[in-house]
Each structure stands twice: as C-alpha cells, then as structure tokens.
Design a protein around this motif. Structure first.
Motif, PDB file in Angstrom:
ATOM      1  N   PRO A  60      55.159  77.001  50.702  1.00  0.00           N
ATOM      2  CA  PRO A  60      56.331  77.808  50.337  1.00  0.00           C
ATOM      3  C   PRO A  60      57.375  77.028  49.543  1.00  0.00           C
ATOM      4  N   TYR A  61      57.255  75.688  49.536  1.00  0.00           N
ATOM      5  CA  TYR A  61      58.206  74.850  48.795  1.00  0.00           C
ATOM      6  C   TYR A  61      57.804  74.669  47.332  1.00  0.00           C
ATOM      7  N   GLU A  62      56.681  75.274  46.926  1.00  0.00           N
ATOM      8  CA  GLU A  62      56.193  75.155  45.540  1.00  0.00           C
ATOM      9  C   GLU A  62      56.073  73.692  45.125  1.00  0.00           C
ATOM     10  N   GLN A  63      55.462  72.918  45.987  1.00  0.00           N
ATOM     11  CA  GLN A  63      55.281  71.489  45.743  1.00  0.00           C
ATOM     12  C   GLN A  63      54.152  71.273  44.726  1.00  0.00           C
ATOM     13  N   ASN A  64      54.388  70.379  43.784  1.00  0.00           N
ATOM     14  CA  ASN A  64      53.413  70.134  42.715  1.00  0.00           C
ATOM     15  C   ASN A  64      52.309  69.195  43.166  1.00  0.00           C
ATOM     16  N   CYS A  65      51.330  69.727  43.865  1.00  0.00           N
ATOM     17  CA  CYS A  65      50.084  68.992  44.076  1.00  0.00           C
ATOM     18  C   CYS A  65      49.399  68.887  42.713  1.00  0.00           C
ATOM     19  N   SER A  66      48.782  67.767  42.420  1.00  0.00           N
ATOM     20  CA  SER A  66      48.105  67.684  41.122  1.00  0.00           C
ATOM     21  C   SER A  66      46.788  66.950  41.223  1.00  0.00           C
ATOM     22  N   LEU A  67      45.931  67.271  40.256  1.00  0.00           N
ATOM     23  CA  LEU A  67      44.608  66.679  40.156  1.00  0.00           C
ATOM     24  C   LEU A  67      44.526  65.844  38.899  1.00  0.00           C
ATOM     25  N   LEU A  68      44.038  64.628  39.037  1.00  0.00           N
ATOM     26  CA  LEU A  68      43.765  63.776  37.880  1.00  0.00           C
ATOM     27  C   LEU A  68      42.262  63.635  37.741  1.00  0.00           C
ATOM     28  N   LYS A  69      41.759  63.869  36.533  1.00  0.00           N
ATOM     29  CA  LYS A  69      40.333  63.682  36.258  1.00  0.00           C
ATOM     30  C   LYS A  69      40.155  62.623  35.187  1.00  0.00           C
ATOM     31  N   CYS A  70      39.371  61.600  35.497  1.00  0.00           N
ATOM     32  CA  CYS A  70      38.973  60.607  34.502  1.00  0.00           C
ATOM     33  C   CYS A  70      37.839  61.207  33.685  1.00  0.00           C
ATOM     34  N   GLU A  71      38.087  61.434  32.404  1.00  0.00           N
ATOM     35  CA  GLU A  71      37.072  62.099  31.572  1.00  0.00           C
ATOM     36  C   GLU A  71      35.856  61.215  31.323  1.00  0.00           C
ATOM     37  N   GLU A  72      36.034  59.921  31.423  1.00  0.00           N
ATOM     38  CA  GLU A  72      34.911  59.011  31.198  1.00  0.00           C
ATOM     39  C   GLU A  72      33.886  59.091  32.316  1.00  0.00           C
ATOM     40  N   THR A  73      34.361  59.269  33.553  1.00  0.00           N
ATOM     41  CA  THR A  73      33.463  59.235  34.710  1.00  0.00           C
ATOM     42  C   THR A  73      33.313  60.573  35.410  1.00  0.00           C
ATOM     43  N   GLY A  74      34.235  61.505  35.175  1.00  0.00           N
ATOM     44  CA  GLY A  74      34.230  62.775  35.894  1.00  0.00           C
ATOM     45  C   GLY A  74      34.802  62.685  37.285  1.00  0.00           C
ATOM     46  N   ARG A  75      35.259  61.496  37.661  1.00  0.00           N
ATOM     47  CA  ARG A  75      35.819  61.299  38.995  1.00  0.00           C
ATOM     48  C   ARG A  75      37.329  61.483  38.954  1.00  0.00           C
ATOM     49  N   GLY A  76      37.912  61.727  40.118  1.00  0.00           N
ATOM     50  CA  GLY A  76      39.336  61.991  40.093  1.00  0.00           C
ATOM     51  C   GLY A  76      40.012  61.807  41.430  1.00  0.00           C
ATOM     52  N   ALA A  77      41.314  62.127  41.427  1.00  0.00           N
ATOM     53  CA  ALA A  77      42.142  61.968  42.614  1.00  0.00           C
ATOM     54  C   ALA A  77      43.030  63.187  42.788  1.00  0.00           C
ATOM     55  N   LEU A  78      43.420  63.389  44.020  1.00  0.00           N
ATOM     56  CA  LEU A  78      44.290  64.487  44.405  1.00  0.00           C
ATOM     57  C   LEU A  78      45.618  63.895  44.849  1.00  0.00           C
ATOM     58  N   PHE A  79      46.702  64.325  44.212  1.00  0.00           N
ATOM     59  CA  PHE A  79      48.032  63.824  44.539  1.00  0.00           C
ATOM     60  C   PHE A  79      48.766  64.821  45.434  1.00  0.00           C
ATOM     61  N   ASP A  80      49.283  64.335  46.539  1.00  0.00           N
ATOM     62  CA  ASP A  80      50.211  65.070  47.389  1.00  0.00           C
ATOM     63  C   ASP A  80      49.727  66.469  47.801  1.00  0.00           C
ATOM     64  N   PRO A  81      48.608  66.544  48.517  1.00  0.00           N
ATOM     65  CA  PRO A  81      48.144  67.857  49.002  1.00  0.00           C
ATOM     66  C   PRO A  81      48.929  68.280  50.248  1.00  0.00           C
ATOM     67  N   GLY A  82      49.916  69.132  50.051  1.00  0.00           N
ATOM     68  CA  GLY A  82      50.764  69.534  51.163  1.00  0.00           C
ATOM     69  C   GLY A  82      50.277  70.747  51.928  1.00  0.00           C
ATOM     70  N   GLY A  83      49.384  71.529  51.316  1.00  0.00           N
ATOM     71  CA  GLY A  83      48.894  72.732  51.970  1.00  0.00           C
ATOM     72  C   GLY A  83      48.095  73.582  51.010  1.00  0.00           C
TER      73      GLY A  83
END
Length: 216
Positions: free
Chosen positions: A12-35
């Motif tokens: 409900p706080y509209e928190q900006n969870c974000s996804l980063l994808k490395c295009e070279e490897t297809g692997r990535g990370a998830l930032f701040d998953p609040g819900g």
C-alpha cells in the motif's frame, strides 16, 4: 545497455521494488521486495530473468517484508543492508503487525554490506555506499557503467527520507546525500524507494532540502 531494469510498485506504500537483469548472462537481482509476491514474480517472468539474489537497501517493512519468504521459496541469498539495521529486522513481525502488513518473520541477511563493498549480479558489479540517516544501516547500490543508483529512502524527487523513525538522524541523512551521492555526478539517474526517478543533478539544483543553493 548492459542491463535492463523494471520497477514494480508494491505494498500500500507504493514502494519501488525493482528488478535488474544482466543482459550478458540473463541473471539478475531483486531489490527491496516488500510485498505483493504474485506481482513481483509476474514481473520476473515477463523480464525473462534468472534471479540469483535479493538486495536490500534498508530494513523497513515495505522494503523487506517479503525477502525472507522469497529466500526460502526461490533459494536466493539476501545481501544488505548494513548491520546497523539489524534491530529493524529482529522486530519485523512487530512492525508488520502494527502497520497492518501481512505477517513476516524476522530474518538475517546472508551478507551484511559495508561501505566500499561490491555486489555482483551476473556480469555486472554494483558499488555499495553506506548512507545512514533514514536508518542507520541504509545502503545505496551504484552501477557506475550505467550511471544508475538504487537509493532506497535516502533521496526522492523533490524530497528526502524521513528521519523521525527509531535511530533516524537528519544530519547524517543530509551528509549521506551531499557527501556520498552528489559526488557520483549530476548525470546519475537514481531509483528512489517511492515515486518517480530523477537525477542527482536535478536534485542538486532544485531539491529544497539539499540543493546547492541551500548549502552553497
């Protein structure tokens, strides 16, 4: 670009969870998953990213309440924040209950981050800046090549993070912004914890809390 980024507003706080994808490897990370687990996992599928870790800027519930659950479900390590936020994580169930959030269990990250550390995501490297003030263990992640920073709740477009939470410190926050973030360069785009993205240069010029005209 060597990376792709998707922002997923959650809670409900509209928190900006974000996804980063490395295009070279297809692997990535998830930032701040609040819900909002389903919304996040749908974005992961749409981006076509193979998650390899969760990164936390700080330990407020709207940024981390889903992290422990996702670690167990997906087998992902959690990196960050700095150890100064340990008391927030220890009391996570209480904070969630008080705010009417879904229950989340207390957890400890697999890696506490410190100023000067590096975090790898696929073939990418992020620099860690310890930026206390909003919380004592708040960190910022900076991708130097893409001139992109994840700043959590340190800085917003036209505003700054709150410092009235336990162990917040207004002077520390101002110092984190002006002494740690602004030297990265005016051209750096930042993803805040809430609201639209901006650039450090724009905030140096126009942000009423931290502009050069206020401190010059």
């Amino acid at each position: 670009m060597s990376i792709k980024v998707t922002i997923v507003p959650v809670t409900p706080y509209e928190q900006n969870c974000s996804l980063l994808k490395c295009e070279e490897t297809g692997r990535g990370a998830l930032f701040d998953p609040g819900g909002d687990r389903e919304r996040i996992l749908a974005a992961v599928e749409q981006l076509g990213v193979e998650l390899e870790k969760i990164i936390l800027t700080h330990a407020h519930m709207d940024h981390c309440a889903l992290a422990g659950e996702l670690r167990e479900e997906l087998g992902l390590p959690i990196e960050g924040p700095a150890r100064g936020d340990d008391f927030w994580l220890e009391k996570l169930p209480e904070w969630c209950q008080m705010a009417g959030f879904p229950r989340a269990e207390a957890f400890e990250p697999d890696r506490w981050l410190e100023d000067g550390d590096r975090v790898t995501v696929g073939a990418q490297e992020l620099e860690v800046l310890h930026c206390p003030g909003h919380t004592p263990g708040h960190v910022v992640l900076f991708h130097r090549g893409q001139r992109l920073a994840w700043v959590g709740d340190v800085l917003f477009q036209g505003s700054i993070g709150r410092t009235d939470f336990p162990r917040g410190n207004h002077e520390q926050l101002i110092s984190s912004i002006r002494d740690k973030l602004f030297p990265l360069g005016d051209d750096v785009t930042f993803i805040p914890g809430h609201g639209p993205t901006s650039t450090l240069g724009h905030e140096r010029q126009s942000n009423p809390f931290v502009a050069d005209s206020r401190y010059g």
